[in-house]
Design a protein around this motif. Structure first.
Motif, PDB file in Angstrom:
ATOM      1  N   UNK A  85     103.607   8.229  14.295  1.00  0.00           N
ATOM      2  CA  UNK A  85     103.951   9.463  13.703  1.00  0.00           C
ATOM      3  C   UNK A  85     104.336  10.507  14.392  1.00  0.00           C
ATOM      4  N   UNK A  86     105.560  11.083  14.521  1.00  0.00           N
ATOM      5  CA  UNK A  86     106.205  12.201  14.962  1.00  0.00           C
ATOM      6  C   UNK A  86     106.158  13.310  14.131  1.00  0.00           C
ATOM      7  N   UNK A  87     105.140  14.322  14.360  1.00  0.00           N
ATOM      8  CA  UNK A  87     104.928  15.627  13.493  1.00  0.00           C
ATOM      9  C   UNK A  87     105.940  16.517  13.872  1.00  0.00           C
ATOM     10  N   UNK A  88     107.404  16.602  13.796  1.00  0.00           N
ATOM     11  CA  UNK A  88     108.396  17.226  14.333  1.00  0.00           C
ATOM     12  C   UNK A  88     108.658  18.595  13.610  1.00  0.00           C
ATOM     13  N   UNK A  89     108.535  18.318  12.152  1.00  0.00           N
ATOM     14  CA  UNK A  89     108.898  19.585  11.357  1.00  0.00           C
ATOM     15  C   UNK A  89     108.330  20.932  11.704  1.00  0.00           C
ATOM     16  N   UNK A  90     108.984  21.988  11.854  1.00  0.00           N
ATOM     17  CA  UNK A  90     108.453  23.260  12.464  1.00  0.00           C
ATOM     18  C   UNK A  90     109.623  24.057  12.426  1.00  0.00           C
ATOM     19  N   UNK A  91     109.546  25.657  12.320  1.00  0.00           N
ATOM     20  CA  UNK A  91     110.412  26.383  12.381  1.00  0.00           C
ATOM     21  C   UNK A  91     109.777  27.844  12.525  1.00  0.00           C
ATOM     22  N   UNK A  92     110.574  28.863  13.183  1.00  0.00           N
ATOM     23  CA  UNK A  92     110.266  30.254  13.157  1.00  0.00           C
ATOM     24  C   UNK A  92     111.201  31.128  12.414  1.00  0.00           C
ATOM     25  N   UNK A 105     107.850  35.307   4.678  1.00  0.00           N
ATOM     26  CA  UNK A 105     108.470  34.288   6.061  1.00  0.00           C
ATOM     27  C   UNK A 105     107.142  33.964   6.639  1.00  0.00           C
ATOM     28  N   UNK A 106     106.158  34.585   7.020  1.00  0.00           N
ATOM     29  CA  UNK A 106     104.818  34.100   7.565  1.00  0.00           C
ATOM     30  C   UNK A 106     104.276  32.824   7.183  1.00  0.00           C
ATOM     31  N   UNK A 190     119.661  23.885  16.227  1.00  0.00           N
ATOM     32  CA  UNK A 190     119.678  24.858  15.023  1.00  0.00           C
ATOM     33  C   UNK A 190     118.389  25.836  14.770  1.00  0.00           C
ATOM     34  N   UNK A 191     117.329  25.245  15.522  1.00  0.00           N
ATOM     35  CA  UNK A 191     115.993  26.183  15.303  1.00  0.00           C
ATOM     36  C   UNK A 191     116.087  27.550  15.739  1.00  0.00           C
ATOM     37  N   UNK A 192     117.174  27.790  16.626  1.00  0.00           N
ATOM     38  CA  UNK A 192     117.241  29.397  16.979  1.00  0.00           C
ATOM     39  C   UNK A 192     118.083  30.162  15.891  1.00  0.00           C
ATOM     40  N   UNK A 193     119.111  29.513  15.516  1.00  0.00           N
ATOM     41  CA  UNK A 193     119.829  30.104  14.262  1.00  0.00           C
ATOM     42  C   UNK A 193     118.805  30.431  12.840  1.00  0.00           C
ATOM     43  N   UNK A 194     117.662  29.682  12.734  1.00  0.00           N
ATOM     44  CA  UNK A 194     116.978  29.963  11.909  1.00  0.00           C
ATOM     45  C   UNK A 194     115.970  30.997  12.353  1.00  0.00           C
ATOM     46  N   UNK A 195     115.707  31.191  13.657  1.00  0.00           N
ATOM     47  CA  UNK A 195     114.717  32.215  14.030  1.00  0.00           C
ATOM     48  C   UNK A 195     115.550  33.578  14.108  1.00  0.00           C
ATOM     49  N   UNK A 196     116.730  33.363  14.240  1.00  0.00           N
ATOM     50  CA  UNK A 196     117.629  34.789  13.920  1.00  0.00           C
ATOM     51  C   UNK A 196     118.287  35.009  12.425  1.00  0.00           C
ATOM     52  N   UNK A 197     117.481  34.270  11.783  1.00  0.00           N
ATOM     53  CA  UNK A 197     117.995  34.466  10.184  1.00  0.00           C
ATOM     54  C   UNK A 197     119.496  34.045   9.864  1.00  0.00           C
TER      55      UNK A 197
END
Length: 256
Positions: A85-92, A105-106, A190-197
């Motif tokens: 099991x790879x629990x990878x889903x995550x974001x900021x 958002x929090x 793409x993680x950082x694109x979400x970080x910067x909205x």
């Protein structure tokens, strides 16, 4: 890892997609999860055409506990004995100061990074215990090592991933199961694109001058941990670009 079943959350892009490619190349069958159905279907076609494997898609949001339950209950019998099991889903989302951030958002960040990981773990690990085999690999972050400006809530969620990984390892100490926490530093996805909205230009500037890690780099480390001999438990790995020293100290004087 041939003939193993690997379940990956957040598999449609970034680290999750890198892990899917890596394990597929080694002969593992995959259960892939993400919210983006089209991206999952495209990845399934790509990997099944390139490798002699099978892929089962489970599109759901890890924040939706009922969807997780329903999806896992719908798995055909041959797909239920999950080996990894790879629990990878995550974001900021955002880089706001703690006293200026957006509560909604929090909620999304906490529900995804902590509660989603917990729910998937709670529903899959009992089957591993019953089978007497399994490996849980959580994708944490260097952010869990200490807070940085504008990142307190995200850092708190990744500190929680460390605590949850350590706690699960303790709870499973009398079983053959293994638990690993992978903690990447700067990864260009793409993680950082979400970080910067959604501001891709700002996200791209964040990586200027440094050869950041890729999702495929992290996948190599994930596979290394998963393919270790059964008596070897790689509990934790912190990996960073060569020109990064901590979550807040890096040298960006080199072009990629």
């Amino acid at each position: 890892m041939k003939d193993k079943i690997v379940f990956i959350t957040g598999a449609s892009s970034g680290i999750g997609k890198g892990c899917a490619r890596k394990f597929a190349s080694k002969g593992s069958d995959l259960i892939l999860n993400a919210r983006n159905v089209n991206a999952l279907e495209a990845l399934k076609i790509e990997l099944e055409s390139e490798y002699d494997i099978h892929i089962y898609l489970l599109p759901f949001d890890v924040c939706d506990r009922e969807a997780i339950k329903t999806s896992l209950m719908s798995l055909p019998e041959k797909w239920r004995k999950i080996d990894v099991l790879i629990n990878n889903a995550g974001l900021v989302i955002g880089m706001d100061k703690e006293h200026e951030g957006k509560l909604d958002e929090w909620d999304i960040v906490i529900d995804t990074n902590i509660k989603g990981l917990l729910a998937v773990t709670r529903l899959i690990v009992p089957g591993m215990v019953e089978c007497g085999k399994g490996h849980i690999i959580n994708i944490g972050s260097i952010a869990g090592e200490g807070a940085y400006p504008g990142g307190s809530v995200y850092c708190a969620t990744k500190a929680a991933v460390k605590a949850l990984s350590d706690g699960l390892r303790i709870d499973l100490v009398d079983t053959p199961l293994r638990v690993t926490n992978i903690k990447p530093g700067m990864v260009e996805t793409n993680f950082s694109v979400i970080r910067f909205r959604g501001d891709k230009q700002t996200a791209d500037r964040f990586y200027e001058g440094i050869h950041a890690l890729s999702g495929d780099d992290i996948a190599e480390t994930v596979y290394f941990a998963a393919s270790a001999p059964a008596h070897v438990q790689i509990a934790e790995v912190l990996l960073m670009p060569t020109n990064q020293a901590t979550s807040t100290i890096s040298y960006k004087g080199n072009k990629k």
